[in-house]
Design a protein around this motif. Sequence first.
Motif, mmCIF file in Angstrom:
data_model
loop_
_atom_site.group_PDB
_atom_site.id
_atom_site.type_symbol
_atom_site.label_atom_id
_atom_site.label_comp_id
_atom_site.label_asym_id
_atom_site.label_seq_id
_atom_site.Cartn_x
_atom_site.Cartn_y
_atom_site.Cartn_z
ATOM 1 N N PHE A 225 0.844 -1.195 0.000
ATOM 2 C CA PHE A 225 0.000 0.000 0.000
ATOM 3 C C PHE A 225 0.881 1.248 0.000
ATOM 4 C CE2 PHE A 225 -2.288 -3.381 2.149
ATOM 5 C CZ PHE A 225 -3.512 -3.372 1.492
ATOM 6 N N VAL A 226 0.625 2.153 -0.953
ATOM 7 C CA VAL A 226 1.410 3.384 -1.072
ATOM 8 C C VAL A 226 0.450 4.565 -1.222
ATOM 9 C CG1 VAL A 226 3.092 4.678 -2.441
ATOM 10 C CG2 VAL A 226 3.368 2.202 -2.133
ATOM 11 N N ASN A 227 0.556 5.532 -0.321
ATOM 12 C CA ASN A 227 -0.273 6.735 -0.388
ATOM 13 C C ASN A 227 0.627 7.949 -0.600
ATOM 14 O OD1 ASN A 227 -2.106 8.794 -0.173
ATOM 15 N ND2 ASN A 227 -2.985 8.114 1.764
ATOM 16 N N LEU A 228 0.564 8.518 -1.806
ATOM 17 C CA LEU A 228 1.336 9.719 -2.149
ATOM 18 C C LEU A 228 0.398 10.875 -2.499
ATOM 19 C CD1 LEU A 228 4.093 8.084 -4.403
ATOM 20 C CD2 LEU A 228 4.264 8.682 -1.988
ATOM 21 N N SER A 229 -0.825 10.811 -2.041
ATOM 22 C CA SER A 229 -1.816 11.830 -2.394
ATOM 23 C C SER A 229 -1.487 13.188 -1.777
ATOM 24 C CB SER A 229 -3.210 11.375 -1.951
ATOM 25 O OG SER A 229 -3.273 11.252 -0.543
ATOM 26 N N SER A 230 -2.016 14.235 -2.412
ATOM 27 C CA SER A 230 -1.897 15.603 -1.917
ATOM 28 C C SER A 230 -0.446 16.028 -1.734
ATOM 29 C CB SER A 230 -2.680 15.772 -0.604
ATOM 30 O OG SER A 230 -4.041 15.504 -0.795
ATOM 31 N N ASN A 231 0.307 15.913 -2.828
ATOM 32 C CA ASN A 231 1.685 16.385 -2.882
ATOM 33 C C ASN A 231 1.866 17.240 -4.137
ATOM 34 O OD1 ASN A 231 3.539 15.337 -0.637
ATOM 35 N ND2 ASN A 231 2.355 13.504 -1.141
ATOM 36 N N ARG A 232 3.109 17.397 -4.579
ATOM 37 C CA ARG A 232 3.389 18.212 -5.765
ATOM 38 C C ARG A 232 4.065 17.395 -6.859
ATOM 39 N NH1 ARG A 232 5.623 23.882 -2.990
ATOM 40 N NH2 ARG A 232 3.713 24.335 -1.798
ATOM 41 N N LEU A 233 3.727 16.132 -6.905
ATOM 42 C CA LEU A 233 4.335 15.244 -7.899
ATOM 43 C C LEU A 233 3.845 15.581 -9.304
ATOM 44 C CD1 LEU A 233 4.018 11.850 -5.994
ATOM 45 C CD2 LEU A 233 6.098 13.195 -6.321
ATOM 46 N N LYS A 234 4.768 15.630 -10.244
ATOM 47 C CA LYS A 234 4.432 15.877 -11.642
ATOM 48 C C LYS A 234 4.619 14.636 -12.508
ATOM 49 C CE LYS A 234 5.384 20.842 -11.541
ATOM 50 N NZ LYS A 234 6.115 21.981 -12.161
ATOM 51 N N LYS A 235 5.099 13.574 -11.876
ATOM 52 C CA LYS A 235 5.242 12.306 -12.580
ATOM 53 C C LYS A 235 5.126 11.158 -11.589
ATOM 54 C CE LYS A 235 10.314 12.357 -12.341
ATOM 55 N NZ LYS A 235 11.577 12.287 -13.123
ATOM 56 N N VAL A 236 4.768 10.006 -12.096
ATOM 57 C CA VAL A 236 4.683 8.807 -11.268
ATOM 58 C C VAL A 236 6.097 8.317 -10.967
ATOM 59 C CG1 VAL A 236 3.952 6.392 -11.208
ATOM 60 C CG2 VAL A 236 2.456 8.124 -12.235
ATOM 61 N N PRO A 237 6.416 8.034 -9.706
ATOM 62 C CA PRO A 237 7.736 7.445 -9.416
ATOM 63 C C PRO A 237 7.950 6.205 -10.284
ATOM 64 C CG PRO A 237 6.660 8.079 -7.382
ATOM 65 C CD PRO A 237 5.645 8.270 -8.466
ATOM 66 N N ILE A 238 8.981 6.216 -11.101
ATOM 67 C CA ILE A 238 9.188 5.196 -12.125
ATOM 68 C C ILE A 238 9.279 3.797 -11.533
ATOM 69 C CG2 ILE A 238 11.694 5.479 -12.084
ATOM 70 C CD1 ILE A 238 9.469 4.737 -15.180
ATOM 71 N N GLU A 239 9.771 3.684 -10.301
ATOM 72 C CA GLU A 239 9.960 2.366 -9.698
ATOM 73 C C GLU A 239 8.643 1.659 -9.400
ATOM 74 O OE1 GLU A 239 13.338 5.101 -8.632
ATOM 75 O OE2 GLU A 239 11.164 5.180 -8.373
ATOM 76 N N LEU A 240 7.549 2.418 -9.245
ATOM 77 C CA LEU A 240 6.256 1.798 -8.944
ATOM 78 C C LEU A 240 5.832 0.817 -10.032
ATOM 79 C CD1 LEU A 240 4.110 4.748 -7.520
ATOM 80 C CD2 LEU A 240 5.274 2.952 -6.256
ATOM 81 N N ILE A 241 6.217 1.090 -11.265
ATOM 82 C CA ILE A 241 5.830 0.241 -12.397
ATOM 83 C C ILE A 241 6.326 -1.189 -12.220
ATOM 84 C CG2 ILE A 241 6.184 -0.111 -14.875
ATOM 85 C CD1 ILE A 241 6.154 2.914 -15.188
ATOM 86 N N SER A 242 7.431 -1.353 -11.517
ATOM 87 C CA SER A 242 8.034 -2.680 -11.333
ATOM 88 C C SER A 242 7.515 -3.404 -10.093
ATOM 89 C CB SER A 242 9.560 -2.548 -11.245
ATOM 90 O OG SER A 242 10.089 -1.941 -12.398
ATOM 91 N N MET A 243 6.688 -2.745 -9.288
ATOM 92 C CA MET A 243 6.215 -3.343 -8.038
ATOM 93 C C MET A 243 4.899 -4.077 -8.274
ATOM 94 S SD MET A 243 7.145 -0.356 -5.291
ATOM 95 C CE MET A 243 8.809 0.301 -5.154
ATOM 96 N N LYS A 244 4.985 -5.296 -8.750
ATOM 97 C CA LYS A 244 3.822 -6.065 -9.173
ATOM 98 C C LYS A 244 2.950 -6.538 -8.011
ATOM 99 C CE LYS A 244 5.309 -5.665 -13.378
ATOM 100 N NZ LYS A 244 4.689 -4.690 -14.291
ATOM 101 N N ASP A 245 3.451 -6.491 -6.774
ATOM 102 C CA ASP A 245 2.679 -6.961 -5.623
ATOM 103 C C ASP A 245 1.863 -5.847 -4.964
ATOM 104 O OD1 ASP A 245 3.604 -9.567 -5.877
ATOM 105 O OD2 ASP A 245 5.355 -9.204 -4.616
ATOM 106 N N LEU A 246 1.933 -4.647 -5.496
ATOM 107 C CA LEU A 246 1.169 -3.544 -4.924
ATOM 108 C C LEU A 246 -0.331 -3.826 -4.996
ATOM 109 C CD1 LEU A 246 3.030 -0.399 -6.310
ATOM 110 C CD2 LEU A 246 2.731 -0.992 -3.900
#
Length: 286
Positions: A225-246
């Motif tokens: 579980f990853v919660n990155l809501s309500s920040n100033r991100l302009k792109k998806v952290p690239i490493e999330l794409i490889s985390m298949k168990d999310l």
Amino acid sequence: MKKYLVIFMIFSLQILFSQDLEYAKRLLKLANTNVWLEKYDEASQLVDEAKKILSKFNSWESKYWTAVADETLGHIYFQMGNYDFAEKYYLEANTKFKELISSTYKGSQYATKELIEQSKEIGTVKKGQKELSQNKKIVNLSYSNVTGFLNLPQDLESFVAENSNLNKFPAELYGKKNLKILVLSNNRLNDAVLREMPNLEYLDLSNNNLSNVQFDLATIQNLKFVNLSSNRLKKVPIELISMKDLKLVDLRNNQIPFSEIANLIQNLPNTTILFDRYEKVEEEEE
């Protein structure tokens, strides 16, 4: 003719069972999402509805998902601080897993046992108080002004520091191999690098000023579980794409273009991804 009629009826019942089972599974998935969003009443109602559907059947698969439903109720009561009920449902789930799961599926059984132990250990860590639990594996520094060096136990399992005026990621968390839960929401973090936390499963960095989040895939391997809501991100952290168990990723209230969200959805088809509604507009050329 009777033979074909019986075959047709059996086939029809199989279709209905499959549809009901899939619906019950969707209800449980939605219930877990509501647990993440702290909507515990809605989550409990969804689990009850799923259990009513599952109780109509007597197959191995329906019994398995009934055990999952009990495990979900354990999560709900655990998050609400009702550890007696949490333990009750974790034990019920564990008993059902014992009956159902062969040696090749022991992972869920052991995971449930671990949750039972966790519910016993956490005790009563109250939000807003600066205290440790008796076993010193749970640290809660929420609503305190966290400054200076943090003297944290090496076998730390949970670290929570909400509304603690943090302006940089605590380097003392690196190397905590037993850390499973990390909550640093509602602070002033500008960037975060997650590394050397091989057992981290639950990460909440919501409501900060984050414009950059990085994960070291070699030492961050078990995130669910990853919660990155309500920040100033302009792109998806690239490493999330490889985390298949999310199981769930919350990216709402950022500045991420839909093309990036779509790419994440495509690469993580089994993950619930929460994102903003997008109007159809032309993206600016770089």
